[in-house]
Write a protein that holds these residues in place. Sequence first.
Motif, PDB file in Angstrom:
ATOM      1  N   ALA A 369       0.825  -1.206   0.000  1.00 16.68           N
ATOM      2  CA  ALA A 369       0.000   0.000   0.000  1.00 16.68           C
ATOM      3  C   ALA A 369       0.863   1.262   0.000  1.00 16.68           C
ATOM      4  CB  ALA A 369      -0.935  -0.004   1.210  1.00 16.68           C
ATOM      5  N   THR A 370       1.963   1.244   0.742  1.00 15.58           N
ATOM      6  CA  THR A 370       2.853   2.409   0.767  1.00 15.58           C
ATOM      7  C   THR A 370       3.514   2.609  -0.587  1.00 15.58           C
ATOM      8  OG1 THR A 370       3.275   2.058   3.134  1.00 15.58           O
ATOM      9  CG2 THR A 370       4.819   3.460   1.931  1.00 15.58           C
ATOM     10  N   MET A 371       3.917   1.541  -1.245  1.00 19.21           N
ATOM     11  CA  MET A 371       4.522   1.648  -2.568  1.00 19.21           C
ATOM     12  C   MET A 371       3.528   2.213  -3.580  1.00 19.21           C
ATOM     13  SD  MET A 371       6.631  -1.966  -2.573  1.00 19.21           S
ATOM     14  CE  MET A 371       7.198  -1.821  -4.273  1.00 19.21           C
ATOM     15  N   LEU A 372       2.283   1.774  -3.519  1.00 12.83           N
ATOM     16  CA  LEU A 372       1.258   2.305  -4.415  1.00 12.83           C
ATOM     17  C   LEU A 372       0.989   3.777  -4.118  1.00 12.83           C
ATOM     18  CD1 LEU A 372      -1.205  -0.721  -4.437  1.00 12.83           C
ATOM     19  CD2 LEU A 372       0.128   0.114  -6.375  1.00 12.83           C
ATOM     20  N   PHE A 373       1.002   4.131  -2.851  1.00 15.82           N
ATOM     21  CA  PHE A 373       0.818   5.542  -2.477  1.00 15.82           C
ATOM     22  C   PHE A 373       1.916   6.411  -3.084  1.00 15.82           C
ATOM     23  CE2 PHE A 373       2.329   8.776   0.583  1.00 15.82           C
ATOM     24  CZ  PHE A 373       1.297   9.691   0.440  1.00 15.82           C
ATOM     25  N   ASN A 397      -5.478  14.818 -15.175  1.00 10.74           N
ATOM     26  CA  ASN A 397      -5.799  13.392 -15.246  1.00 10.74           C
ATOM     27  C   ASN A 397      -6.709  13.058 -14.068  1.00 10.74           C
ATOM     28  OD1 ASN A 397      -5.729  10.488 -14.940  1.00 10.74           O
ATOM     29  ND2 ASN A 397      -4.030  10.487 -16.392  1.00 10.74           N
ATOM     30  N   TYR A 398      -7.991  13.081 -14.327  1.00 14.35           N
ATOM     31  CA  TYR A 398      -9.000  12.903 -13.276  1.00 14.35           C
ATOM     32  C   TYR A 398      -8.866  11.557 -12.558  1.00 14.35           C
ATOM     33  CZ  TYR A 398     -13.755  12.658 -11.296  1.00 14.35           C
ATOM     34  OH  TYR A 398     -14.828  12.528 -10.457  1.00 14.35           O
ATOM     35  N   PRO A 399      -8.747  10.431 -13.288  1.00 14.68           N
ATOM     36  CA  PRO A 399      -8.595   9.145 -12.576  1.00 14.68           C
ATOM     37  C   PRO A 399      -7.340   9.092 -11.709  1.00 14.68           C
ATOM     38  CG  PRO A 399      -9.183   8.785 -14.875  1.00 14.68           C
ATOM     39  CD  PRO A 399      -8.845  10.232 -14.744  1.00 14.68           C
ATOM     40  N   GLN A 400      -6.266   9.760 -12.166  1.00 16.80           N
ATOM     41  CA  GLN A 400      -5.036   9.752 -11.376  1.00 16.80           C
ATOM     42  C   GLN A 400      -5.228  10.457 -10.039  1.00 16.80           C
ATOM     43  OE1 GLN A 400      -1.672   8.310 -12.045  1.00 16.80           O
ATOM     44  NE2 GLN A 400      -2.177   8.582  -9.884  1.00 16.80           N
ATOM     45  N   TRP A 401      -5.944  11.563 -10.042  1.00 25.31           N
ATOM     46  CA  TRP A 401      -6.182  12.290  -8.798  1.00 25.31           C
ATOM     47  C   TRP A 401      -7.154  11.541  -7.889  1.00 25.31           C
ATOM     48  CZ3 TRP A 401      -3.242  16.082  -7.061  1.00 25.31           C
ATOM     49  CH2 TRP A 401      -2.413  16.737  -7.977  1.00 25.31           C
ATOM     50  N   VAL A 402      -8.063  10.797  -8.478  1.00 28.53           N
ATOM     51  CA  VAL A 402      -8.950   9.953  -7.661  1.00 28.53           C
ATOM     52  C   VAL A 402      -8.135   8.866  -6.965  1.00 28.53           C
ATOM     53  CG1 VAL A 402     -10.840   8.280  -7.744  1.00 28.53           C
ATOM     54  CG2 VAL A 402     -11.011  10.398  -9.049  1.00 28.53           C
ATOM     55  N   ALA A 403      -7.203   8.235  -7.719  1.00 32.20           N
ATOM     56  CA  ALA A 403      -6.341   7.204  -7.126  1.00 32.20           C
ATOM     57  C   ALA A 403      -5.447   7.805  -6.047  1.00 32.20           C
ATOM     58  CB  ALA A 403      -5.493   6.545  -8.210  1.00 32.20           C
ATOM     59  N   PHE A 404      -4.914   8.982  -6.316  1.00 28.84           N
ATOM     60  CA  PHE A 404      -4.069   9.659  -5.322  1.00 28.84           C
ATOM     61  C   PHE A 404      -4.859   9.952  -4.046  1.00 28.84           C
ATOM     62  CE2 PHE A 404      -2.967  13.892  -3.587  1.00 28.84           C
ATOM     63  CZ  PHE A 404      -1.756  13.564  -3.003  1.00 28.84           C
ATOM     64  N   ALA A 405      -6.088  10.441  -4.194  1.00 29.85           N
ATOM     65  CA  ALA A 405      -6.917  10.741  -3.024  1.00 29.85           C
ATOM     66  C   ALA A 405      -7.221   9.467  -2.234  1.00 29.85           C
ATOM     67  CB  ALA A 405      -8.216  11.408  -3.460  1.00 29.85           C
ATOM     68  N   ARG A 406      -7.488   8.388  -2.939  1.00 31.42           N
ATOM     69  CA  ARG A 406      -7.804   7.117  -2.277  1.00 31.42           C
ATOM     70  C   ARG A 406      -6.624   6.615  -1.461  1.00 31.42           C
ATOM     71  NH1 ARG A 406      -7.790   1.348  -5.373  1.00 31.42           N
ATOM     72  NH2 ARG A 406      -8.013   0.031  -3.532  1.00 31.42           N
ATOM     73  N   TYR A 407      -5.435   6.547  -2.073  1.00 31.51           N
ATOM     74  CA  TYR A 407      -4.271   6.013  -1.373  1.00 31.51           C
ATOM     75  C   TYR A 407      -3.748   6.981  -0.316  1.00 31.51           C
ATOM     76  CZ  TYR A 407      -3.970   1.964  -4.419  1.00 31.51           C
ATOM     77  OH  TYR A 407      -4.235   0.776  -5.063  1.00 31.51           O
TER      78      TYR A 407
END
Length: 456
Positions: A369-373, A397-407
Amino acid sequence: MNRYSYTDSEKEINIVLASQDEQLKSISMPDSRRTEERITSSEALLGSLGYDLPGSITNPKSGSIVKQTLQGSMPIPSWEEVLEDALQNGAGRLELQDLFTEEELQENSEAIRLLNEEYNQIHRLDEIDMTIAAVAGLLSAAVDILLVGIPQKGSEGMKAAPLSDYVRRHIENALTPEQVKRLEKAAKVPYDAPVNKGFTRTQVEGLCPGMHRLYSLGHDPLLGFVVGVSDILTGCMTTIDKDGRIVVQTIERYASNVEASVVKALIKQITHLFSDLTTPAGLPVPCMALFSLMQFGSIGDEDAVIADVVQGMYWEGYDFAHFCSMSIPVAVSEIFVRFAYTLRRLSEGASLKDAAALSVNREKNPKLATMLFIAHTSAAAINAGKVYFKKNPLAINYPQWVAFARYSYQQFKWIVLEKPDMRDKYVRGIINDEFSTVYDEIDGILGGFDREIAAV
């Protein structure tokens, strides 16, 4: 105030230990060497006088002396009796730390610190882990910049970078014009008013053929499965207009498009979204309509609010097809990190089942999880730089910011809430294992006493 906290059962154990420690300290032990010498000389004297020594018999075959077991029983008190005796002796006022010297307490603290550090080391990324995460972020950003690009309207339709153009063409050509017409005919919905005149009673600001799918929540690829289905069941059209007003109204011209069954309404909703997806106007990005509520901000030379910027992005081609293209770089970094993590675990001797990086559960995959973050943080940071230098919101890049917010949320939750509890659980588990070993040894000794007593 005591700096240590104990459960009720731990307090009882501490009281008994403190009481028995006091009793042991009060026992005065004689010089064992002199005592053994006197016993030996006494036994020799009695033996020379012909006396049979108590507690021993002579084996008639070998002539060796065999110890006899004393007759009688050795009662073992219950835990409640031991605890009550300790309380009566005044041990209730004592604490476990009273049994140790200050140096011993410091040694105990150091041992706990080392166990905490051992747990931290399990979750700490090494140079290879950091490299994997950083490369994943850079790879994702490269795909986004070089292959996805920024949508632009041209004489030949919407164009961007090669990967984005391929995805858009694939979506637009997924259905033939005849198939689209059949779907449109079979999936007429009550929330599909393209303009105000002749359709709405309450004015929906900005409603026009090129923008009505953004303002109508039923056309949202995500919200539509709730709001759109509800509109089909009730015969309404739910919109958030250009000025951020939420309007729910009945469209009389579409009164016949209502369904009474939730299942039929859901099927009609899915069919309608498919029919719109392949058209040039496409569908909006998931939850994009909610940005119309953000009537604040001062962006660019025209001091536009956030809602105006997002509405302009949709008009310029920032739609669901482009959203699918933007999701590919995010998937690239996700797959790269998980694949590299799995290979590392396999190289360390883990089985394929244990090494597979399918879950971000930190007990199973401590570092994943830390590596993905880090990977998504790197990609999001590069995307922010891209937007800054391009001065174009279409570069977001909307999906990228969604992933960033999630992690980011998961990482914050881990550091602040979960990690201290899991580390404490880890340390307590090791200490409890050591206690279990001691308890097993005690049980073995007491079991030996019980067998000797039973043999008498």
